[in-house]
Enzyme design. Structure first.
Site, PDB file in Angstrom:
ATOM      1  CE  LYS A  84       0.571   1.575   4.019  1.00  0.00           C
ATOM      2  NZ  LYS A  84       1.486   2.215   4.482  1.00  0.00           N
ATOM      3  CG  ASP A 131      -1.008  -0.340   7.750  1.00  0.00           C
ATOM      4  OD1 ASP A 131      -1.485   0.996   8.572  1.00  0.00           O
ATOM      5  OD2 ASP A 131       0.593   0.428   7.797  1.00  0.00           O
TER       6      ASP A 131
END
Length: 362
Positions: free
Chosen positions: A34, A208
């Site tokens: 990401k 996350d």
């Protein structure tokens, strides 16, 4: 005596091991990286955390996990030997498990470790030592899930981790690996993938981790751990560049506390109002702290911003990776090639609606 290349020998041994996953009913999972399109770190709170607004976007670049259950007498012989010797190698984890008449049974204490073996392989210039944090969070994710599920007989698992995402880069590699491991362990233990306890463990492990269960593009608030809203993802070319060193998140936050850099209110408002990733302003006020610790990072960002076809360059998270949105994939590839020629880790990839997932094994 003939010379033996130990690295080649190790890779050959892991290739043999990987075949056991394919033959033994193993499953293959992808764990995407990401970037933070937007990161606004606020003031430090009384609990030691910082208020934060984070907009994360998943990438096609991914790690690969192979997972399978211990099923054969050979598997359980390995487990018994491992327990007897207290661990044979850094890549192995202690395990609860026995073999009875060739069938699996395990100690009823579900909080005990349930990984028979976790091996790893480094790809694309990632030093083996960088895999260690990811190995640990995968181990923690699986053992914690077993405890939360309160499984009576959690069959020990074998895990093979292939690293493509560098550590200490702000790319979420360890968190993505943990999310994939949760999905894989649940599938192998017969737990539905929509069981809410999977997401609960993911949130416990870190914001996350939970993001990677859904992927795409998401805005998080609170301390960066509370879902606010999803955004329409982009499918755009991107190039990642990382120097041969990482950035300590703790040191970055300490530097930020010494010299906070608040973002303009209008920039924050624009980010929160965005419903599509393409409308998010690229901003990261933690980047200035990281770049103050390592000025080379500012040089990389400036160099990227000046490259042909680049629409914006920004550090991801606390670094040390910097990304640039590009007009075409060819331009992203050309930039990656230039960066690699001067010794930087670099990859061209795509933004997209990717997430941790089980994929067909080939």
């Amino acid at each position: 005596m003939a010379h033996v290349d130990m690295m080649d020998a190790a890779f050959a041994a892991q290739e043999v091991e990987l075949q056991s996953f394919k033959r033994g009913g193993g499953i293959k999972l992808v764990a995407p990286a990401k970037v933070n399109l937007f990161l606004d770190i606020g003031e430090k709170r009384a609990d030691g955390y910082h208020d934060a607004i984070s907009i994360m976007h998943a990438l096609m670049l991914h790690d690969v996990l192979w997972m399978r259950k211990a099923t054969s007498e050979k598997d359980f012989k390995y487990i018994r030997q491992h327990r007897a010797h207290g661990g044979e190698a850094m890549s192995d984890c202690a395990v609860s498990g026995e073999a009875t008449s060739g069938a699996a049974s395990a100690e009823t204490n579900a909080s005990a470790p349930v990984i028979a073996k976790l091996s790893e392989r480094a790809f694309e210039g990632i030093p083996p030592l960088e895999i260690e944090p990811e190995r640990n969070i995968v181990w923690k994710a699986i053992t914690r899930l077993a405890a939360v599920l309160v499984l009576e007989n959690p069959t020990p698992l074998f895990v093979h981790l292939e690293k493509h995402i560098p550590s200490q880069a702000g790319l979420g590699g360890g968190s993505a690996d943990a999310a994939a491991a949760l999905l894989g362990a649940a599938a192998l233990w017969g737990v539905p993938k929509d069981d809410p306890r999977i997401e609960s463990v993911a949130q416990e492990l870190g914001a996350d981790v939970a993001f990677f269960l859904y992927g795409g593009c998401t805005c998080l608030r609170g301390v960066g751990d509370t879902f606010d809203h999803a955004l329409e993802p982009m499918r755009a070319p991107i190039v990642l560049v990382k120097p041969d060193f990482g950035v300590s998140t703790a040191q970055s936050y300490a530097a930020f506390d010494e010299a906070p850099y608040p973002l303009p209110d209008e920039t924050v408002a624009q980010a929160l109002a965005a419903t599509a990733a393409c409308d998010v302003p690229l901003a990261n006020n933690l980047a200035y702290a990281s770049e103050s610790l390592s000025p080379d990072l500012a040089d990389i960002r400036s160099w990227l911003a000046d490259q042909p076809g680049v629409q914006g360059a920004l550090m991801s998270g606390s670094g040390s990776a910097t990304f640039a949105l590009c007009e075409t994939f060819d331009q992203a590839t050309a930039i990656a090639t230039q960066a690699q020629k001067v010794g930087l880790w670099s990859r061209a990839t795509l933004l997209g609606s990717y997430k941790a997932a089980i994929v067909p094994a080939r």
